[in-house]
Design a protein around this motif. Structure first.
Motif, mmCIF file in Angstrom:
data_model
loop_
_atom_site.group_PDB
_atom_site.id
_atom_site.type_symbol
_atom_site.label_atom_id
_atom_site.label_comp_id
_atom_site.label_asym_id
_atom_site.label_seq_id
_atom_site.Cartn_x
_atom_site.Cartn_y
_atom_site.Cartn_z
ATOM 1 N N GLY A 53 -11.713 -3.872 9.561
ATOM 2 C CA GLY A 53 -11.413 -3.149 8.525
ATOM 3 C C GLY A 53 -11.328 -4.682 7.287
ATOM 4 O O GLY A 53 -11.478 -5.562 7.678
ATOM 5 N N MET A 54 -12.129 -3.083 6.200
ATOM 6 C CA MET A 54 -12.005 -4.384 4.826
ATOM 7 C C MET A 54 -11.367 -3.236 3.497
ATOM 8 O O MET A 54 -11.592 -2.219 3.653
ATOM 9 C CB MET A 54 -13.332 -4.899 3.960
ATOM 10 N N ILE A 55 -10.516 -4.636 2.737
ATOM 11 C CA ILE A 55 -9.837 -3.863 1.633
ATOM 12 C C ILE A 55 -9.919 -4.903 0.499
ATOM 13 O O ILE A 55 -10.079 -6.333 0.664
ATOM 14 C CB ILE A 55 -8.454 -3.754 1.645
ATOM 15 N N LEU A 56 -10.702 -4.159 -0.389
ATOM 16 C CA LEU A 56 -11.139 -4.996 -1.847
ATOM 17 C C LEU A 56 -10.198 -4.411 -3.142
ATOM 18 O O LEU A 56 -10.085 -3.392 -3.241
ATOM 19 C CB LEU A 56 -12.102 -5.352 -2.202
ATOM 20 N N GLN A 57 -8.793 -5.814 -3.349
ATOM 21 C CA GLN A 57 -8.069 -5.572 -4.586
ATOM 22 C C GLN A 57 -8.499 -5.800 -5.972
ATOM 23 O O GLN A 57 -9.767 -6.929 -6.065
ATOM 24 C CB GLN A 57 -6.904 -6.494 -3.899
ATOM 25 N N SER A 58 -8.765 -4.640 -6.798
ATOM 26 C CA SER A 58 -8.463 -5.657 -8.124
ATOM 27 C C SER A 58 -7.414 -5.492 -9.148
ATOM 28 O O SER A 58 -6.800 -4.618 -9.018
ATOM 29 C CB SER A 58 -9.769 -4.605 -9.032
ATOM 30 N N ARG A 59 -7.462 -6.894 -9.731
ATOM 31 C CA ARG A 59 -6.367 -7.194 -10.444
ATOM 32 C C ARG A 59 -6.415 -7.972 -11.896
ATOM 33 O O ARG A 59 -7.558 -8.639 -11.258
ATOM 34 C CB ARG A 59 -5.078 -7.887 -9.274
ATOM 35 N N GLU A 60 -5.948 -7.734 -12.461
ATOM 36 C CA GLU A 60 -6.029 -8.497 -14.035
ATOM 37 C C GLU A 60 -5.483 -9.905 -12.988
ATOM 38 O O GLU A 60 -6.635 -10.801 -14.236
ATOM 39 C CB GLU A 60 -5.622 -7.997 -15.038
ATOM 40 N N LYS A 61 -4.713 -10.010 -12.696
ATOM 41 C CA LYS A 61 -4.225 -11.606 -12.301
ATOM 42 C C LYS A 61 -3.495 -11.472 -11.101
ATOM 43 O O LYS A 61 -2.611 -10.558 -10.914
ATOM 44 C CB LYS A 61 -3.533 -12.518 -13.604
ATOM 45 N N ILE A 68 -1.909 -9.970 -3.672
ATOM 46 C CA ILE A 68 -2.359 -8.558 -4.162
ATOM 47 C C ILE A 68 -1.318 -8.214 -4.195
ATOM 48 O O ILE A 68 -1.945 -6.511 -4.955
ATOM 49 C CB ILE A 68 -3.506 -8.065 -2.486
ATOM 50 N N GLY A 69 -0.334 -7.847 -4.815
ATOM 51 C CA GLY A 69 0.466 -6.992 -4.426
ATOM 52 C C GLY A 69 1.255 -5.843 -3.583
ATOM 53 O O GLY A 69 0.868 -5.923 -2.322
ATOM 54 N N GLU A 70 2.379 -5.955 -3.991
ATOM 55 C CA GLU A 70 3.694 -5.482 -2.868
ATOM 56 C C GLU A 70 2.891 -3.918 -2.030
ATOM 57 O O GLU A 70 2.745 -3.795 -1.001
ATOM 58 C CB GLU A 70 4.391 -5.206 -3.427
ATOM 59 N N GLY A 71 2.176 -3.248 -3.132
ATOM 60 C CA GLY A 71 1.732 -1.760 -2.517
ATOM 61 C C GLY A 71 0.489 -2.226 -2.107
ATOM 62 O O GLY A 71 0.462 -1.602 -1.144
ATOM 63 N N LYS A 72 -0.666 -3.172 -2.624
ATOM 64 C CA LYS A 72 -1.866 -3.004 -1.264
ATOM 65 C C LYS A 72 -1.052 -3.676 -0.095
ATOM 66 O O LYS A 72 -2.058 -4.024 1.243
ATOM 67 C CB LYS A 72 -2.327 -4.427 -2.526
ATOM 68 N N VAL A 73 -0.401 -5.260 -0.285
ATOM 69 C CA VAL A 73 0.056 -5.629 1.204
ATOM 70 C C VAL A 73 0.931 -4.725 1.845
ATOM 71 O O VAL A 73 0.209 -4.682 3.114
ATOM 72 C CB VAL A 73 1.004 -5.855 1.068
ATOM 73 N N GLU A 74 1.209 -3.040 1.637
ATOM 74 C CA GLU A 74 1.810 -2.071 2.589
ATOM 75 C C GLU A 74 0.325 -1.501 2.895
ATOM 76 O O GLU A 74 0.242 -1.096 3.998
ATOM 77 C CB GLU A 74 2.179 -1.187 2.175
ATOM 78 N N GLU A 75 -0.836 -1.251 2.289
ATOM 79 C CA GLU A 75 -2.098 -0.714 3.177
ATOM 80 C C GLU A 75 -2.561 -1.573 3.871
ATOM 81 O O GLU A 75 -2.780 -1.227 4.938
ATOM 82 C CB GLU A 75 -2.777 -0.469 1.272
ATOM 83 N N VAL A 76 -2.538 -3.031 3.656
ATOM 84 C CA VAL A 76 -3.527 -3.948 4.116
ATOM 85 C C VAL A 76 -2.121 -3.597 6.466
ATOM 86 O O VAL A 76 -3.102 -3.607 7.314
ATOM 87 C CB VAL A 76 -3.073 -5.246 3.950
ATOM 88 N N LYS A 77 -1.339 -3.622 5.429
ATOM 89 C CA LYS A 77 0.006 -3.477 6.779
ATOM 90 C C LYS A 77 -0.293 -2.682 7.964
ATOM 91 O O LYS A 77 -0.457 -2.381 9.252
ATOM 92 C CB LYS A 77 1.657 -3.720 6.649
#
Length: 435
Positions: A53-61, A68-77
């Motif tokens: 699986g692949m996840i590409l996150q876009s953030r300003e920084k 990658i941010g707590e919300g995206k970490v939950e998606e990864v988990k």
């Protein structure tokens, strides 16, 4: 959590990895995109794992805590749990604290791109020199990441709610490990310095014999080993995977009847090559600085060939080899049906697999390295027969016959020709352009 590499999976089972990348303007060259994630997937395959699986996150920084941010970490988990992945691999460099936090949040081993590439190099190294260089790079990578990476630190004493390894016996153990690793790094650097001295001696010998050195460089999997096999008859394993060849191979190549060269391949380059590897492989890569000619092999069948060529050119500059003459070798022309490139004077299209264009490549090398060597027949009087010794040392002697004179056929440099021109059959002084 006990640290492991992909190769060292304890159950002998294949590792399954979720790939994560962060696209951010502040990351510059370390920013991830679809292409770099696809390349990361190929790296995982090379290491013996499989991308699930692949996840590409876009953030300003980047988030300083979880990257990658707590919300995206939950998606990864969730993806890790659903795909039964055994590890998460990031397409960016992570700080030691971010690796620790992400490992705790995801519940599986977390690795960054540099760690994965180091893992592959550790699997590929075969020679003593290659193993030394990889081991040095691994220790340099590991040193700032000690806290939270080794399970024995979690067993060290300490009371209260303080973080593990920050006080009491835990701190003592951590400092002991750090000192041990620093000693190992110093010892490896000493051994590699000896390697550099040996290489310097070999270079001096080649310069004394006036044998030109050609170095093959290029992006990983561009076909460098296949090309070396094709033009020298070397039997180097050449497979369609990244970093298949790690240890340098050197061969003598007869380019033409008046030119022999020493030709060697180098470790393949890749985007975001870990700086620890560039530093550790200086003993190998500095050979580029002393080469007389570079062959920059480019995979013409890859849609990303221009970006790959740019990355290699940047690394050549970083290594101080940008002033060395270079021939661009566009390889895999048998697969590049719609290949378009700007017209370049020093460029050759070849297919190392089919042999197409190799004669043009040898002619281009001959032209670049032509130093006025010529095949001549000398008739040496017996009182000048001592000159035969210098011919054996500094020229390529092809035959010697003893008659009224000592008749020698040899390929000579302009210096030898100048010294012995009075004995060269049919010799006439070349005219100057103004004559």
């Amino acid at each position: 959590m006990e640290r492991k590499t992909i190769e060292e999976n304890k159950n002998g089972a294949r590792d399954y990895a979720v790939l994560v990348g962060l696209k951010s303007p502040v990351l510059g060259a370390d920013s991830a995109d679809e292409e770099s994630l696809a390349e990361l997937s190929a790296l995982v395959e090379t290491a013996g794992g499989q991308s699930v699986g692949m996840i590409l996150q876009s953030r300003e920084k980047p988030d300083p805590h979880s990257f990658i941010g707590e919300g995206k970490v939950e998606e990864v988990k969730r993806m890790v749990e659903n795909s039964e992945a055994t590890m998460v691999i990031f397409d960016n460099d992570l700080s030691p604290s971010q690796v620790r936090v992400l490992t705790e949040l995801c519940g599986v081993q977390v690795l960054d791109r540099s760690g994965l590439i180091l893992d592959i190099f550790a699997q590929r190294a075969r020679t003593k020199e290659g193993c030394l260089q990889v081991e040095l790079a691994q220790y340099q990578y590991l040193l700032p990441r000690l806290i939270g990476m080794w399970s024995h630190l979690e067993r060290q004493g300490g009371t209260g709610g303080s973080p593990i390894g920050t006080k009491g016996p835990g701190e003592t153990q951590l400092e002991t490990d750090r000192r041990h690793i620093r000693r190992k790094i110093d010892k490896l650097k000493e051994e590699l310095e000896e390697v550099r001295r040996v290489r310097a001696t070999q270079r001096q010998r080649r310069r004394k014999n006036e044998i030109p050195v050609v170095a093959i460089v290029g992006y990983t999997n561009a076909g460098k080993s296949t090309l070396l096999n094709a033009i020298t008859g070397a039997d180097i394993p050449a497979n369609n995977r990244l970093f298949d060849t790690l240890d340098t191979t050197t061969r003598l190549l007869t380019v033409s009847d008046t030119l022999d060269v020493v030709i060697s391949d180098t470790v393949g380059f890749i985007r975001k090559l870990p700086h620890q590897l560039v530093e550790a492989f200086k003993a190998t890569l500095e050979e580029l600085e002393y080469a007389d000619l570079l062959l920059h092999v480019i995979d013409a069948s890859n849609p990303e060939w221009q970006e790959q060529a740019r990355i290699v050119d940047e690394l050549i500059r970083e290594l101080g080899a940008e002033t060395i003459p270079c021939i661009r070798v566009y390889n895999k022309s048998d697969l590049a049906f719609a290949f378009q490139r700007d017209k370049e004077g020093d460029a050759v299209n070849v297919s190392a697999k089919t042999g197409e264009g190799l004669d043009r490549l040898l002619a281009a090398i001959d032209k670049k390295l032509d130093k006025g060597t010529k095949r001549v027949t000398l008739h040496l009087p017996y009182d000048k027969a001592g000159a035969l010794d210098s011919l054996y040392r500094e020229a390529k002697v092809e035959s010697v016959e003893y008659g009224e004179t000592v008749d020698v056929v040899a390929v000579c440099t302009p210096r030898i020709i100048g010294q012995l021109k009075n004995y060269i059959e049919g010799w006439t002084e070349p005219k100057e352009e103004w004559e």
